[in-house]
Design an enzyme around this catalytic site. Structure first.
Site, short mmCIF file in Angstrom:
data_model
loop_
_atom_site.label_atom_id
_atom_site.label_comp_id
_atom_site.label_asym_id
_atom_site.label_seq_id
_atom_site.Cartn_x
_atom_site.Cartn_y
_atom_site.Cartn_z
N LYS A 128 7.52 -41.28 42.25
CA LYS A 128 8.22 -42.21 41.36
C LYS A 128 8.50 -43.55 42.05
O LYS A 128 8.54 -44.59 41.38
CB LYS A 128 9.52 -41.57 40.85
CG LYS A 128 9.30 -40.36 39.92
CD LYS A 128 8.54 -40.73 38.67
CE LYS A 128 8.49 -39.61 37.64
NZ LYS A 128 7.70 -39.96 36.45
N TYR B 273 8.33 -35.71 44.31
CA TYR B 273 8.73 -36.40 43.07
C TYR B 273 9.25 -37.80 43.40
O TYR B 273 8.86 -38.79 42.78
CB TYR B 273 9.78 -35.56 42.33
CG TYR B 273 10.11 -36.05 40.93
CD1 TYR B 273 9.36 -35.63 39.84
CD2 TYR B 273 11.18 -36.92 40.70
CE1 TYR B 273 9.67 -36.07 38.55
CE2 TYR B 273 11.48 -37.36 39.42
CZ TYR B 273 10.72 -36.93 38.34
OH TYR B 273 11.03 -37.37 37.06
N SER C 134 11.59 -43.31 37.48
CA SER C 134 12.77 -42.45 37.39
C SER C 134 13.88 -43.10 38.19
O SER C 134 13.62 -43.93 39.08
CB SER C 134 12.45 -41.08 37.98
OG SER C 134 13.63 -40.31 38.15
N1 LIG Z 1 13.80 -35.33 31.95
C1 LIG Z 1 14.30 -36.03 32.96
O1 LIG Z 1 15.41 -35.76 33.43
C2 LIG Z 1 13.54 -37.21 33.53
C3 LIG Z 1 14.24 -38.17 34.28
C4 LIG Z 1 13.56 -39.28 34.78
C5 LIG Z 1 12.21 -39.42 34.56
N2 LIG Z 1 11.55 -38.45 33.84
C6 LIG Z 1 10.12 -38.66 33.60
O2 LIG Z 1 9.92 -38.88 32.22
C7 LIG Z 1 8.58 -38.51 31.87
C8 LIG Z 1 8.60 -37.63 30.62
O3 LIG Z 1 9.22 -36.39 30.93
P1 LIG Z 1 10.10 -35.55 29.89
O4 LIG Z 1 11.48 -35.60 30.39
O5 LIG Z 1 9.79 -36.01 28.52
O6 LIG Z 1 9.54 -34.08 30.18
P2 LIG Z 1 8.58 -33.12 29.31
O7 LIG Z 1 8.18 -32.03 30.23
O8 LIG Z 1 9.24 -32.77 28.03
O9 LIG Z 1 7.34 -34.06 28.93
C9 LIG Z 1 6.29 -34.34 29.83
C10 LIG Z 1 4.99 -34.36 29.03
O10 LIG Z 1 3.91 -34.72 29.92
C11 LIG Z 1 2.81 -33.85 29.64
N3 LIG Z 1 1.96 -33.75 30.83
C12 LIG Z 1 2.28 -33.17 32.02
N4 LIG Z 1 1.24 -33.22 32.85
C13 LIG Z 1 0.25 -33.87 32.19
C14 LIG Z 1 -1.07 -34.23 32.55
N5 LIG Z 1 -1.59 -33.93 33.75
N6 LIG Z 1 -1.83 -34.92 31.65
C15 LIG Z 1 -1.32 -35.22 30.42
N7 LIG Z 1 -0.08 -34.88 30.03
C16 LIG Z 1 0.70 -34.21 30.91
C17 LIG Z 1 3.48 -32.52 29.27
O11 LIG Z 1 2.62 -31.64 28.59
C18 LIG Z 1 4.65 -32.99 28.43
O12 LIG Z 1 4.32 -33.15 27.07
C19 LIG Z 1 8.00 -37.85 33.11
O13 LIG Z 1 7.20 -38.80 33.80
C20 LIG Z 1 9.22 -37.50 33.94
O14 LIG Z 1 8.94 -37.41 35.31
C21 LIG Z 1 12.18 -37.37 33.32
#
Ligand SMILES: NC(=O)c1ccc[n+]([C@@H]2O[C@H](COP(=O)([O-])OP(=O)(O)OC[C@H]3O[C@@H](n4cnc5c(N)ncnc54)[C@H](O)[C@@H]3O)[C@@H](O)[C@H]2O)c1
Length: 277
Positions: free
Chosen positions: A173, A169, A156
């Site tokens: 990360k 978090y 991230s």
């Molecule tokens: N959305 C943001 O602003 C953002 C920014 C930077 C990084 N991220 C990272 O991007 C990645 C994807 O997030 P997103 O934005 O698509 O959010 P999201 O919540 O839509 O998707 C996350 C997915 O991970 C799955 N998940 C969670 N815990 C799990 C587990 N223990 N085992 C298997 N699956 C699991 C969830 O069911 C979901 O489908 C994450 O690692 C998040 O930290 C997100």
């Protein structure tokens, strides 16, 4: 350009929705078959809903509609045996493994001295340990072909830049970046490349929920998407409140492809300038 990963197999965690679904579909569009894994249930310390089984099925349906094969499994990345069983079964079904996208993740928040212990533990367990368990289960399959591969870890912008009230978090990360660097060095002789993607705010259910709105608009009773958009817009030097999952998938497609054949150990920011501010 399409066909960048033609004939390859990609293992994507958190594939039921959000960025994970977008990455799975993009890699399928570029010619890969996909092992799509998700937890498909909630986690107590996470205040918003995680993906459902129906959403994982929808990801699979969309991959098949692209004429690619898909293997789905419900598995918790916190459970090394479950992750290993899922990837082993996926490789048995689809025949090989070339690409890993360790994307599954959660968000929670609170003052550092008040964060419940389970919130700290779940965060490190999903967002750092889960990434390691995913890679650990995948390496023997990639190695067995002797043809190299690409491992992409979702870190991230908050792995690079700090933010208050999310110490677990930020720690997880940042840990993913350290893991990536060590793996990149270890696996380089085998032409297995390891990189991170480092998005800033992405337009997914992780940010579009009442809980996350509450972090950024504390004290506002019914925060709207418009109000949160105004707040996020102040955080990016470029004029946008957030980036789209496809913006991150573009980076994933590049890193997975032979165009990036000598790119390893990179923290790839897709952040509208967020880390510069
Ligand atoms: N959305 C943001 O602003 C953002 C920014 C930077 C990084 N991220 C990272 O991007 C990645 C994807 O997030 P997103 O934005 O698509 O959010 P999201 O919540 O839509 O998707 C996350 C997915 O991970 C799955 N998940 C969670 N815990 C799990 C587990 N223990 N085992 C298997 N699956 C699991 C969830 O069911 C979901 O489908 C994450 O690692 C998040 O930290 C997100």
């Amino acid at each position: 350009m399409s066909g960048r990963v033609q004939g390859k197999v990609a293992f994507v965690t958190g594939a039921a929705r959000g960025q994970g679904r977008s990455h799975a579909l993009r890699l399928a569009r570029e010619g890969a078959d996909v092992i799509a894994v998700d937890l498909c249930q909630g986690i107590d310390s996470v205040a918003y809903g995680l993906a459902t089984e129906a959403e994982l099925k929808e990801t699979a349906r969309e991959i098949e509609a692209l004429d690619r094969r898909v293997f789905t499994a419900q598995a918790d990345v916190r459970n090394p045996a479950a992750v290993r069983a899922a990837v082993d079964a996926g490789v048995a079904d689809l025949g090989r493994l070339d690409i890993v996208v360790a994307n599954a993740g959660i968000l929670s928040a609170g003052p550092a001295d008040q964060l419940p212990e389970n919130a700290w533990r779940d965060m490190i367990d999903v967002n750092l340990n889960g990434v390691y368990y995913t890679v650990r289960a995948a390496i023997p399959h990639i190695r067995s072909r002797g043809a190299g591969g690409s491992i992409i870890l979702t870190s991230s912008a908050l792995g690079i830049r700090a933010m208050a009230y999310v110490p677990h978090y930020v720690a997880a990360k940042a840990g993913v970046i350290g893991l990536m660097r060590s793996l990149a060095l270890e696996l380089a002789p085998e032409k297995i490349r390891v990189n991170t993607v480092n998005p800033s705010i992405v337009d997914t259910p992780m940010i579009h929920n009442r809980f996350t709105y509450g972090i950024f608009l504390p004290g506002v009773e019914n925060p709207t998407s418009e109000a949160i958009s105004d707040v996020f817009a102040t955080m990016n030097p470029m004029p946008t409140p957030w980036i789209e999952p496809e913006d991150v998938s573009n980076a994933v497609a590049f890193l997975a492809s032979d165009e990036a054949r000598y790119v390893t150990g990179l923290e790839m920011k897709i952040d509208a300038g967020f880390c510069l501010a």
